[in-house]
Design a protein around this motif. Sequence first.
Motif, short mmCIF file in Angstrom:
data_model
loop_
_atom_site.label_atom_id
_atom_site.label_comp_id
_atom_site.label_asym_id
_atom_site.label_seq_id
_atom_site.Cartn_x
_atom_site.Cartn_y
_atom_site.Cartn_z
N VAL A 89 -10.42 -34.69 -42.02
CA VAL A 89 -11.13 -34.86 -41.05
C VAL A 89 -10.45 -34.22 -39.71
O VAL A 89 -11.08 -33.65 -38.76
CB VAL A 89 -11.30 -36.37 -40.48
N ARG A 90 -9.21 -34.52 -39.45
CA ARG A 90 -8.40 -33.85 -38.51
C ARG A 90 -8.28 -32.38 -38.61
O ARG A 90 -8.21 -31.48 -37.60
CB ARG A 90 -6.84 -34.54 -38.46
N VAL A 91 -8.19 -31.75 -39.93
CA VAL A 91 -8.11 -30.32 -39.88
C VAL A 91 -9.60 -29.84 -39.49
O VAL A 91 -9.51 -28.75 -38.53
CB VAL A 91 -8.10 -30.06 -41.43
N ARG A 92 -10.41 -30.43 -39.75
CA ARG A 92 -11.92 -30.14 -39.23
C ARG A 92 -11.90 -30.23 -37.56
O ARG A 92 -12.82 -29.22 -37.06
CB ARG A 92 -13.00 -30.72 -39.86
N SER A 93 -11.42 -31.32 -36.95
CA SER A 93 -11.81 -31.34 -35.72
C SER A 93 -10.74 -30.79 -34.95
O SER A 93 -11.01 -30.41 -33.61
CB SER A 93 -11.63 -32.99 -35.44
N GLY A 94 -9.56 -30.27 -35.35
CA GLY A 94 -8.64 -29.33 -34.67
C GLY A 94 -7.93 -29.88 -33.86
O GLY A 94 -7.88 -31.40 -33.74
N PRO A 95 -7.13 -29.46 -32.86
CA PRO A 95 -6.13 -30.06 -31.89
C PRO A 95 -6.66 -30.86 -31.00
O PRO A 95 -8.00 -30.43 -30.61
CB PRO A 95 -5.35 -28.90 -31.23
N PRO A 96 -6.23 -31.67 -30.34
CA PRO A 96 -6.71 -32.70 -29.18
C PRO A 96 -7.17 -31.75 -28.16
O PRO A 96 -6.23 -30.70 -27.74
CB PRO A 96 -5.91 -33.55 -28.63
N ARG A 97 -7.98 -31.88 -27.28
CA ARG A 97 -8.65 -31.44 -26.16
C ARG A 97 -7.42 -31.05 -25.07
O ARG A 97 -7.53 -29.93 -24.37
CB ARG A 97 -9.76 -31.90 -25.55
N TRP A 98 -6.53 -31.68 -24.96
CA TRP A 98 -5.59 -31.17 -23.76
C TRP A 98 -4.49 -30.49 -24.28
O TRP A 98 -3.80 -29.85 -23.34
CB TRP A 98 -4.80 -32.70 -23.56
N LEU A 99 -4.56 -30.01 -25.57
CA LEU A 99 -3.55 -28.73 -26.00
C LEU A 99 -4.12 -27.66 -25.84
O LEU A 99 -5.44 -27.48 -25.89
CB LEU A 99 -3.20 -29.09 -27.65
N PRO A 105 -10.82 -19.56 -26.48
CA PRO A 105 -9.95 -18.21 -26.37
C PRO A 105 -8.62 -18.25 -27.05
O PRO A 105 -8.09 -17.30 -27.63
CB PRO A 105 -9.92 -17.63 -24.73
N VAL A 106 -7.70 -19.39 -26.60
CA VAL A 106 -6.43 -19.41 -27.22
C VAL A 106 -6.62 -19.63 -28.91
O VAL A 106 -5.79 -19.04 -29.56
CB VAL A 106 -5.63 -20.74 -26.57
N ALA A 107 -7.45 -20.43 -29.18
CA ALA A 107 -7.71 -20.80 -30.66
C ALA A 107 -8.06 -19.50 -31.32
O ALA A 107 -7.52 -19.34 -32.38
CB ALA A 107 -8.66 -21.98 -30.94
N ALA A 108 -8.87 -18.55 -30.92
CA ALA A 108 -9.04 -17.45 -31.59
C ALA A 108 -8.12 -16.48 -31.61
O ALA A 108 -7.93 -15.72 -32.70
CB ALA A 108 -10.21 -16.66 -30.60
N LEU A 109 -7.08 -16.49 -30.71
CA LEU A 109 -5.88 -15.84 -30.87
C LEU A 109 -4.76 -16.33 -31.73
O LEU A 109 -4.37 -15.57 -32.51
CB LEU A 109 -5.18 -15.61 -29.55
N VAL A 110 -4.63 -17.70 -31.94
CA VAL A 110 -3.38 -18.12 -32.62
C VAL A 110 -3.95 -18.57 -34.10
O VAL A 110 -3.37 -18.90 -34.98
CB VAL A 110 -2.90 -19.43 -31.99
N ASP A 111 -5.41 -18.88 -34.02
CA ASP A 111 -5.79 -19.53 -35.24
C ASP A 111 -6.56 -18.67 -36.47
O ASP A 111 -6.84 -19.08 -37.57
CB ASP A 111 -6.58 -20.59 -35.13
N THR A 112 -6.97 -17.51 -35.99
CA THR A 112 -8.01 -16.63 -36.64
C THR A 112 -7.25 -15.93 -38.02
O THR A 112 -7.76 -16.40 -39.10
CB THR A 112 -8.37 -15.17 -35.96
N ALA A 113 -6.13 -15.70 -37.78
CA ALA A 113 -5.22 -15.46 -38.94
C ALA A 113 -4.80 -16.34 -39.81
O ALA A 113 -4.87 -16.53 -41.20
CB ALA A 113 -4.13 -14.44 -38.64
N GLU A 114 -4.44 -17.38 -39.10
CA GLU A 114 -4.03 -18.85 -39.92
C GLU A 114 -5.03 -19.36 -40.86
O GLU A 114 -4.66 -19.67 -41.95
CB GLU A 114 -3.62 -19.51 -39.08
#
Length: 207
Positions: A89-99, A105-114
Motif C-alpha cells: 500500500v505504501r509503495v503504491r501511494s508513494g512519498p508523503p505530500r510534504w516531501l 516533476p521531481v518524481a518523474a526525474l528521480v523515480d522513472t528509472a528506479e
Amino acid sequence: MTPSSRTLAASERAALADLLEELGPDAPTCCAGWTTAHLAAHLVTRDRRPDTAPGLALEATRVGRPLAAWSHAVEDRLRASTGYADLVVRVRSGPPRWLPTAWPPVAALVDTAEYAIHHEDVRRAQPGWAPRTLPREAQDRLWGNAVFFGRLAAGSVPGALVLRRGDVPGAEERSGSGTPETVVTGEPLELLLWAAGRREVARVAVG
C-alpha cells in the motif's frame, strides 16, 4: 487518473505495486538475495526516509558503504515490523505530500528509472517472463535514463562504451574513449537494464 495521463514513473510504480500484490512477499527478484518483501521495504524506505538517501545513492563507493549498511538496516527493521500488504500500500501511494519527491516533476526525474528497473527486477525473476512492448514515448523517456546509467557503467568495460538504440536508426551515445569499443544495442529499456547491472536478463546484443 487514466494510465495514459500518468507520468511514466507513476505508471511503473502502479504496475509494480500490482505485481507485488499479486505475487506476495516471498517471490524472487533479480536483486541478489532479495524477495519481493525486501524490495517493497527498500522502496518504502527510499520514499519515506530521506535520511537514508546518501547510503542508498553511494552504496557502490567505499565512503558510502557504512551509510548503505545503516540504510539497509532501516529497511530490515521496516520489513520486520510492517506487514507485507501494508508495505505494498505504501509503495503504491508513494512519498508523503510534504516531501519534494511527491511532486510530479521531481518524481518523474528521480523515480522513472528506479521504478522501471525494479518493475523488471520482479517481472524477469518469474518463470515464463517476456519483454514488454512499450510505446515510443516511454522508450524515448527511458533513453535519457539509459544514457545516464551508461556513463556510470562505462568504467566496467575496457575502452569506450556505446549504447545504440535498436528501435531508432542512428541513435547512439558514446561514453569513455579509446579501444576496444563495446557496442550494446537494444531498446532503451533493455539498455537501461544492462547499464544498471541486470545484464543476464537484458535483451541486448553486445559486440
